[in-house]
Design an enzyme around this catalytic site. Sequence first.
Site, PDB file in Angstrom:
ATOM      1  N   LYS A   7       1.525 -11.216 -14.652  1.00  0.00           N
ATOM      2  CA  LYS A   7       0.026 -12.075 -14.806  1.00  0.00           C
ATOM      3  C   LYS A   7       0.187 -12.859 -14.322  1.00  0.00           C
ATOM      4  O   LYS A   7       0.952 -13.589 -13.864  1.00  0.00           O
ATOM      5  CB  LYS A   7       0.178 -12.320 -16.165  1.00  0.00           C
ATOM      6  CG  LYS A   7       0.811 -10.358 -17.158  1.00  0.00           C
ATOM      7  CD  LYS A   7      -0.575  -9.864 -17.134  1.00  0.00           C
ATOM      8  CE  LYS A   7      -0.269  -8.066 -17.477  1.00  0.00           C
ATOM      9  NZ  LYS A   7      -1.922  -6.817 -17.336  1.00  0.00           N
ATOM     10  N   SER A  49      -4.247  -3.960 -13.565  1.00  0.00           N
ATOM     11  CA  SER A  49      -3.993  -5.837 -14.360  1.00  0.00           C
ATOM     12  C   SER A  49      -4.329  -6.314 -13.595  1.00  0.00           C
ATOM     13  O   SER A  49      -5.198  -7.556 -14.222  1.00  0.00           O
ATOM     14  CB  SER A  49      -3.446  -5.283 -15.335  1.00  0.00           C
ATOM     15  OG  SER A  49      -1.886  -5.413 -14.885  1.00  0.00           O
TER      16      SER A  49
END
Length: 325
Positions: A180, A110
């Site tokens: 993230k 990701s």
Amino acid sequence: MGDLAVGARSGTEEPEEPARRGETPQPAASSVHQSQSEPQHGVQLGEPDASDTSDTLERVAGEEASGSMKRAKKPRAFWKELPILIGIALLLALLIKTFLVQAFSIPSDSMQDTLQRGDRVLVDKLTPWFGSKPQRGEVVVFHDPGGWLNETPTPEPNPVQKVLSFIGLMPSAEEKDLIKRVIAVGGDTVECHGSGPVKVNGKALKEDSYIFPGATPCGDRAFGPIHVPEGRIWVMGDHRDDSLDSRYHQNLKGNGTVSEDEVVGRAFTIAWPINRWATLPVPDTFDQPGINKAMAAAPAALGLAGAVPLVIWRRRRLTGERNPR
């Protein structure tokens, strides 16, 4: 005459004892002086002098002390020192993991191309203890806010992995943590439509330096405008087509935002593998002028709103003093 001389001597003096053979007669005064100030000759032969005794005791004590020092300086065997060294090392590792730096393993794609699957990153856990908050552009590790990883299987580590993870010598394999990039912070407005770009407080982000090649800024999920509440952050993966980030959890508590309290810390470097070593700086696009305009205007607006009533009150007071009734 002879009787008179003999009689006078016998009446006034005791007869002297004949001198022993081999001895020299000594004056009486000399004998008295000897008995008062010097020990008898026989006592000297039977008992040592006090100074000699003191010297002997000091010599013996010195030899014993020297022997003790030699025994104390003898190094301990390595196998006896090894458990102590291991215990200290484990304690330091635990303290470092708890308060300073912790290693995390990247389990997915990701965050490509910034981070690859299998990379080990070091996360700064110290600065949050001093009130530091996540900033735009930082790569952060945070606990699952609730429901983000329900569909992601968590690997079951073996006992050795659990111990090493606990003390910080190995990245955790069972904790539900995510990594993230922070796109917006409390007070910001964030949005993305069509093929992008992502806008923060109306300013378009130039994400070419970190976004996955070929991916669009919005990915397949447009969003916004969304106002990020104070104390929360909006996060997105660098691989927008392969990241279940804030965009996909707007139906949960916080509308996709993450509480600052859930943030473990900022990932500041890739530590492993060696050929992947690199720092993780904040991209320049988050420093562009005007991105903080909304947040900077808020204090100014509040200050102006508070100043107006004060000015009106002061003018009325001055007017009343000049025109007394």
